[in-house]
Design an enzyme around this catalytic site. Structure first.
Site, PDB file in Angstrom:
ATOM      1  N   HIS A 150       0.798  -1.229   0.000  1.00  0.00           N
ATOM      2  CA  HIS A 150       0.000   0.000   0.000  1.00  0.00           C
ATOM      3  C   HIS A 150       0.825   1.271   0.000  1.00  0.00           C
ATOM      4  CE1 HIS A 150       0.993  -0.189   4.228  1.00  0.00           C
ATOM      5  NE2 HIS A 150       0.596   1.061   4.345  1.00  0.00           N
TER       6      HIS A 150
HETATM    7  C1  UD1 Z   1      -2.391   5.203   5.775  1.00  0.00           C
HETATM    8  C2  UD1 Z   1      -1.127   5.671   6.496  1.00  0.00           C
HETATM    9  C3  UD1 Z   1      -0.073   4.581   6.425  1.00  0.00           C
HETATM   10  C4  UD1 Z   1      -0.622   3.263   6.934  1.00  0.00           C
HETATM   11  C5  UD1 Z   1      -1.853   2.906   6.131  1.00  0.00           C
HETATM   12  C6  UD1 Z   1      -2.464   1.602   6.578  1.00  0.00           C
HETATM   13  C7  UD1 Z   1      -0.574   8.065   6.414  1.00  0.00           C
HETATM   14  C8  UD1 Z   1       0.288   9.090   5.779  1.00  0.00           C
HETATM   15  N1  UD1 Z   1      -0.561   6.859   5.856  1.00  0.00           N
HETATM   16  O1  UD1 Z   1      -2.083   5.076   4.401  1.00  0.00           O
HETATM   17  O2  UD1 Z   1       1.026   4.954   7.238  1.00  0.00           O
HETATM   18  O3  UD1 Z   1       0.360   2.265   6.803  1.00  0.00           O
HETATM   19  O4  UD1 Z   1      -2.812   3.968   6.323  1.00  0.00           O
HETATM   20  O5  UD1 Z   1      -3.562   1.270   5.757  1.00  0.00           O
HETATM   21  O6  UD1 Z   1      -1.223   8.342   7.376  1.00  0.00           O
HETATM   22  N2  UD1 Z   1      -9.409   4.535   1.532  1.00  0.00           N
HETATM   23  C9  UD1 Z   1     -10.605   3.885   1.448  1.00  0.00           C
HETATM   24  N3  UD1 Z   1     -11.224   3.549   2.629  1.00  0.00           N
HETATM   25  C10 UD1 Z   1     -10.724   3.857   3.840  1.00  0.00           C
HETATM   26  C11 UD1 Z   1      -9.518   4.552   3.890  1.00  0.00           C
HETATM   27  C12 UD1 Z   1      -8.859   4.875   2.727  1.00  0.00           C
HETATM   28  O7  UD1 Z   1     -11.101   3.585   0.379  1.00  0.00           O
HETATM   29  O8  UD1 Z   1     -11.351   3.517   4.865  1.00  0.00           O
HETATM   30  C13 UD1 Z   1      -8.731   4.874   0.266  1.00  0.00           C
HETATM   31  C14 UD1 Z   1      -9.023   6.273  -0.180  1.00  0.00           C
HETATM   32  O9  UD1 Z   1      -9.148   6.269  -1.539  1.00  0.00           O
HETATM   33  C15 UD1 Z   1      -7.779   7.038   0.205  1.00  0.00           C
HETATM   34  C16 UD1 Z   1      -6.696   5.968   0.079  1.00  0.00           C
HETATM   35  O10 UD1 Z   1      -7.334   4.747   0.434  1.00  0.00           O
HETATM   36  O11 UD1 Z   1      -7.577   8.135  -0.605  1.00  0.00           O
HETATM   37  C17 UD1 Z   1      -5.532   6.209   0.989  1.00  0.00           C
HETATM   38  O12 UD1 Z   1      -5.957   6.341   2.353  1.00  0.00           O
HETATM   39  P1  UD1 Z   1      -5.067   7.208   3.396  1.00  0.00           P
HETATM   40  O13 UD1 Z   1      -5.591   7.088   4.783  1.00  0.00           O
HETATM   41  O14 UD1 Z   1      -4.891   8.587   2.863  1.00  0.00           O
HETATM   42  O15 UD1 Z   1      -3.654   6.539   3.295  1.00  0.00           O
HETATM   43  P2  UD1 Z   1      -3.226   5.016   3.320  1.00  0.00           P
HETATM   44  O16 UD1 Z   1      -2.609   4.717   2.023  1.00  0.00           O
HETATM   45  O17 UD1 Z   1      -4.344   4.134   3.788  1.00  0.00           O
END
Ligand code: UD1
Length: 328
Positions: free
Chosen positions: A205
């Site tokens: 991820h």
């Molecule tokens: C975040 C953390 C990372 C952690 C990871 C675990 C930061 C900078 N990154 O990254 O350290 O290892 O979580 O998963 O804080 N999304 C969904 N559903 C959700 C959440 C996210 O669909 O419930 C999708 C969205 O499109 C979003 C993307 O995932 O834009 C990324 O989510 P985000 O929380 O921004 O970062 P992660 O890549 O999950």
């Protein structure tokens, strides 16, 4: 003493669970659970609360997804209101996600002390958003709880007075040890028609691995080759799903599945022949489980997993991943 415990994203939930549990036992502590809402899907959040027996959050900030600035800013605006209203004596933050850093900045500016659980980890790679979050959080927190001695040394090197550093061990591993037996009773692997000890488990991820078509494409090609030798199971994070679709990449041969809850997921590395991952937590979990882990990054903030002998850094290049595969 009133303590606000802050969580936001998937890897935070298993770290806060034992802390919330212990706080409930202390009559002189009132723990208040704040969920920023950085992760919000059932499979990324709610299932972890159920699996780990974490109480429903007292306050949900509902910040959701966005750019780093948007997400950080939303947590700051909403968390500031909570701090002003709740007037806590201490804020506890865990891990290295945007919610960790954002809530720390807010609290210290309101002169509320903050304790950071899992302090001092450093990848020395400032292109990782988590590294920025770790550095900022540790610079501001009054109490720094560390999981490993190298973390103590990192903090001292950055000028932190030793009195602020407390080597306490690893709460994420406390959670693993507590739930390991229950996870082992679940039948998860028959769903994939694989035998224990026969398959590779993959998680991916990190933006550096999934946001570049060339890098993600190379990793998927390596996984496809590996799938000729052994089944490859890949629970896909929503970020990786989006990128695979966006870049039109092919996952034929790889057994992809939706993200799993804590207990079901724990069953998978426990029975794997090898784990390939860019997750920080999974490097530690495989170390405790004694399962070989190939980390698809060029660095790690968890060097004890390498010196312990269970983890190796393979980076994201197809040829290096395939070369390193003899490790299993
Ligand atoms: C975040 C953390 C990372 C952690 C990871 C675990 C930061 C900078 N990154 O990254 O350290 O290892 O979580 O998963 O804080 N999304 C969904 N559903 C959700 C959440 C996210 O669909 O419930 C999708 C969205 O499109 C979003 C993307 O995932 O834009 C990324 O989510 P985000 O929380 O921004 O970062 P992660 O890549 O999950």
């Amino acid at each position: 003493m009133k303590i606000l415990n802050v969580v936001g994203a998937r890897p935070n939930f298993m770290k806060i669970a034992p802390i919330v549990e212990e706080m409930k036992k202390a009559s002189d502590l009132k723990g208040v659970l704040i969920h920023t809402g950085q992760h919000y899907d059932e499979a990324m959040s709610d299932v972890f609360f159920r699996d780990l027996g974490i109480p429903v959050p007292d306050v949900h900030l509902g910040v959701g997804s966005g750019t780093h600035a948007e997400q950080t800013a939303r947590v700051m605006v909403e968390f500031e209101k909570v701090c002003v209203e709740q007037k806590p004596d201490l804020v506890v933050v865990v891990g290295d996600v945007n919610s960790t850093m954002a809530s720390t900045i807010v609290a210290v500016k309101l002169l509320i002390p903050v304790a950071h659980v899992e302090a001092g980890l450093r990848s020395f790679d400032r292109a990782m958003p988590e590294e920025i979050n770790r550095i900022v959080t540790d610079a501001l927190c009054e109490i720094l709880f560390t999981t490993s001695r190298d973390a103590d040394e990192n903090l001292k090197r950055e000028g932190v007075t030793p009195a602020r550093i407390h080597f306490v061990g690893n709460v994420m591993i406390d959670t693993l040890m507590r739930h390991r037996t229950k996870a082992a009773t679940l039948d998860v692997i028959s769903r994939f028609k694989v035998q224990p000890g026969s398959y590779a488990l993959v998680t991916l991820h990190r933006p550096s691995n999934v946001d570049e078509p060339g890098v993600l494409g190379g990793i998927l090609e390596a996984l496809k080759e590996i799938s000729n030798a052994m089944p490859v199971i890949f629970p896909i994070h929503p970020r990786a799903v989006r990128r695979i679709q966006e870049f039109g990449l092919d996952t034929t041969g790889i057994r992809t599945v939706e993200p799993l809850g804590y207990l079901e997921f724990l069953n998978l590395p426990s029975n794997a022949r090898i784990v390939l991952t860019d997750s920080g937590g999974l490097q530690e979990e495989t170390t405790i489980l004694g399962v070989p882990c190939m980390t698809l990054r060029n660095n790690t903030e968890r060097p004890v997993t390498i010196t312990h002998g269970t983890n190796m850094l393979a980076g994201p290049d197809k040829s290096r991943i395939l070369d390193g595969f003899g490790f299993a």
